[in-house]
Write a protein that holds these residues in place. Sequence first.
Motif, mmCIF file in Angstrom:
data_model
loop_
_atom_site.group_PDB
_atom_site.id
_atom_site.type_symbol
_atom_site.label_atom_id
_atom_site.label_comp_id
_atom_site.label_asym_id
_atom_site.label_seq_id
_atom_site.Cartn_x
_atom_site.Cartn_y
_atom_site.Cartn_z
ATOM 1 N N GLU A 135 -3.469 7.141 -3.863
ATOM 2 C CA GLU A 135 -4.241 5.908 -3.903
ATOM 3 C C GLU A 135 -3.705 4.946 -2.850
ATOM 4 O OE1 GLU A 135 -5.756 4.583 -7.976
ATOM 5 O OE2 GLU A 135 -3.882 5.568 -8.517
ATOM 6 N N GLU A 175 0.829 -1.207 0.000
ATOM 7 C CA GLU A 175 0.000 0.000 0.000
ATOM 8 C C GLU A 175 0.863 1.256 0.000
ATOM 9 O OE1 GLU A 175 -3.148 -0.310 -0.540
ATOM 10 O OE2 GLU A 175 -3.034 -2.493 -0.377
ATOM 11 N N THR A 185 -8.360 7.280 -1.751
ATOM 12 C CA THR A 185 -7.892 6.026 -1.165
ATOM 13 C C THR A 185 -9.062 5.043 -1.121
ATOM 14 O OG1 THR A 185 -8.407 6.760 1.070
ATOM 15 C CG2 THR A 185 -6.197 7.255 0.238
ATOM 16 N N ARG A 212 -13.489 6.595 3.879
ATOM 17 C CA ARG A 212 -12.039 6.489 3.710
ATOM 18 C C ARG A 212 -11.298 7.645 4.377
ATOM 19 N NH1 ARG A 212 -14.295 7.452 -1.824
ATOM 20 N NH2 ARG A 212 -13.826 9.621 -2.273
ATOM 21 N N VAL A 228 -1.883 4.139 3.888
ATOM 22 C CA VAL A 228 -1.462 5.414 3.303
ATOM 23 C C VAL A 228 -1.277 6.453 4.416
ATOM 24 C CG1 VAL A 228 -2.273 7.318 1.859
ATOM 25 C CG2 VAL A 228 -2.484 4.945 1.051
ATOM 26 N N ALA A 262 -6.558 3.173 2.880
ATOM 27 C CA ALA A 262 -6.523 4.393 3.691
ATOM 28 C C ALA A 262 -5.654 4.253 4.940
ATOM 29 C CB ALA A 262 -7.944 4.805 4.075
#
Lengths: 457, 457
Positions: free
Chosen positions: B317, A322, B353, B365, B323, B320
């Motif tokens: 992207e 990710e 995301t 998200r 990231v 979530a």
Amino acid sequence: MEKGRDNSLHGKGEGDRLQRMREIAMDIFRAGLQAVDPEEAVYRKVTLEDGKLRVGERVFDLGGFKRVLVVGAGKASAPMAKALEAILRDRIEGGSLVVKEGHGLALGKISVEEASHPVPDMRGVKGTQRIMDLLSSAGQEDLVIGLISGGGSALLVAPVQGITLKDKQEVTRLLLSCGATIHEVNTVRKHLSAVKGGQLARLAAPATLITLILSDVIGDDLDVIASGPTVPDKSTFLQAKEVLQKYSLWDKVPPAVRGVMDRGVAGKIPDTPKDGDPCFQRCHWEIVGSNLQALMAAREFSESLGYRSMILTSRLEGEAREVAKALVSIAKEVKATGNPIGVPCCILSGGETVVTLRGKGKGGRNMELALSASMALDGMEDLVFLSAGTDGTDGPTDAAGAIADGTTIARARRLGLSPLRYLDENDSYHFFEALGDLVITGPTRTNVMDIQVILVE
Amino acid sequence: MEKGRDNSLHGKGEGDRLQRMREIAMDIFRAGLQAVDPEEAVYRKVTLEDGKLRVGERVFDLGGFKRVLVVGAGKASAPMAKALEAILRDRIEGGSLVVKEGHGLALGKISVEEASHPVPDMRGVKGTQRIMDLLSSAGQEDLVIGLISGGGSALLVAPVQGITLKDKQEVTRLLLSCGATIHEVNTVRKHLSAVKGGQLARLAAPATLITLILSDVIGDDLDVIASGPTVPDKSTFLQAKEVLQKYSLWDKVPPAVRGVMDRGVAGKIPDTPKDGDPCFQRCHWEIVGSNLQALMAAREFSESLGYRSMILTSRLEGEAREVAKALVSIAKEVKATGNPIGVPCCILSGGETVVTLRGKGKGGRNMELALSASMALDGMEDLVFLSAGTDGTDGPTDAAGAIADGTTIARARRLGLSPLRYLDENDSYHFFEALGDLVITGPTRTNVMDIQVILVE
């Protein structure tokens, strides 16, 4: 450094350009590696001139010390000691190290014990005892130099009185499988040890103690690296006991462990030394190598080649597949709009991501990051993405990592490889092996976690 | 804009400072929103002076056109049309829009049909037919202005001859549950439609066609936004058939769908118009609003407040919660070493995301990203992290997103909330609702995906 690539898979013009960019990305990675080579790192921070020992910003008058002793533990501590011997020559009176099996070097007056890692063994106990004996002899007029690097926590092993090595191993095993955080694991381990959590500094006092540290942890927290043997500890016996209770391990650990904890909580055993403890009065610490230092050297080198360069972070964390998407999203913005930096550029990051295993393949966090990245950047031109471990090993493989570019997926498909299937199987090693896109460095002797190099033209 | 926060949970000094930073982060988010308000976005890019219509860099002499017609589809197309009416006034001869239920506005000569979204209905078919009739009447001397925004794909619905709306719904349902990528889904949908994939431009030809676009997709690909009704298409009937075969749907779709595909592959039905097709000779496209434009406005505003500012990406992207860790790792580096930018600073990102659902909670998200971020940045001072959707809606909730800071976790624990449990349950809404840290904006009329604002002092 890469396994033989099949250039015939590329169209000529674009292929040549990509090949050149891949070599540059490797050179930038190597520039980072070089700065944190343990010998090189010590030479960069430690110099001796006219009897003055300079360590970073601090200067020590060697004439003021009777003896200079060297102790250390960690995978990289032998080459660190080798540099120190070259700098201090006959001023070193003696010393003792514990290093990982196969990581020893022939040194002068410093003895080297090779021991088991990551599971401690009796050789580690023996080597640690030798260090403790040496430190017990140190007096106010002595200078002790400590050499700490990753792996030192398992190598520097001295169970507190009443506890056996087997007891410690059992507790560690229970802690590692119960879901406790690494911080909680270390809180317990520090309180079952006679050296961790600043206790080596207590042994060395009242000598002057300079600790040179090669950091392998996010944020370079001194009390975390090798369990901080020379650094004030923040955790207590009470917290250690609470960790065992929190994970319902209190009744499962050996009785001797409960005994030590209870005596510690009652104040019958001194707790680890805290900030302000007199044993730290003459202590100094210097990080000689870290992920950030590797990234800074990589940045400097990439700038010398004409790339605009940016260090995003040396603290990268998260699930590798990710995190890869987030990094590629930045590279795409660079390419499309010149944000956050214009081309040609080099975006650097470092840290330690994780892989949640789902499949049964062979791989590591860097190769998995590169595999996910190759899918996210499929078809992009003039971009290469390298991710590799600075110790030269990614997971249980002979590769340090891998390189991805916009042709990776197309080349894989031509070979009949499904990128998604390799990702699902955590089989990134075989994916990049088939493409000839593994990064192979061999053992590097150092470890400052991982580095990513994104080159965009 | 935030639900009543309990300031008593903060210590006075640091609490005041954090409260001020949170308000600034909200103001920066709002500055981004304002720039992509549909009316505002049209006013920024379209002006009329002395009969010259300026659209971005291009100028059109209105005197050269007989009629000016306005068509459009999408959630934001009504306010876009309202701005256009204010600019062009009585020069508009007529027009027709299809917008999402509840997203209509009273307009002058432009008729508005409200229809179902995301599942198309007969009102969409009716409104689209009206648009097709109007375009069919357009000649070489006419100017058509198209207003396209997110949601247009479901609202602009005209099954190709031989196919019913029910057939299309059935195919869409099969595609969405088989694991096909959104690109593959759209390839099929474009070839079951009489308007998608550039076919609206074919209907409008030989008139001049200016399409104003509010982008809700990563990378602002014109052929993706609302399925690109006025843009050259890259996909073919053959590819559409192959998608159905790839996912073993060929035998499951209604027979009429197979019939259309086979006739298309055989060349008996014209494929979607490709780049270079004469129908695009008088076509022009202008993105009036996008995630990047919102970020640029947010950056400009944050710089006016004295923050150094950086747009990391408008294409974010990935999962979530993961990231979030990567973004926080950058914020931590800023705080510790001034890389990649020194404090006080504002780091901006945007994109879309995803959340892989594991639990049964309520969230979106942006809120999940903020929840994961709050765990990663626990204890950090002088830092706030905002993530919110520009449409004012995050998941099936009344919140746009949430704000996290270094006190979030401590405040949650004091209320007895386990952050990890809320994350595992995908219950970010109730977590931030309890803390009073939801970002509530109400419907914003626009949609350029999500924005993150990280403020570090």
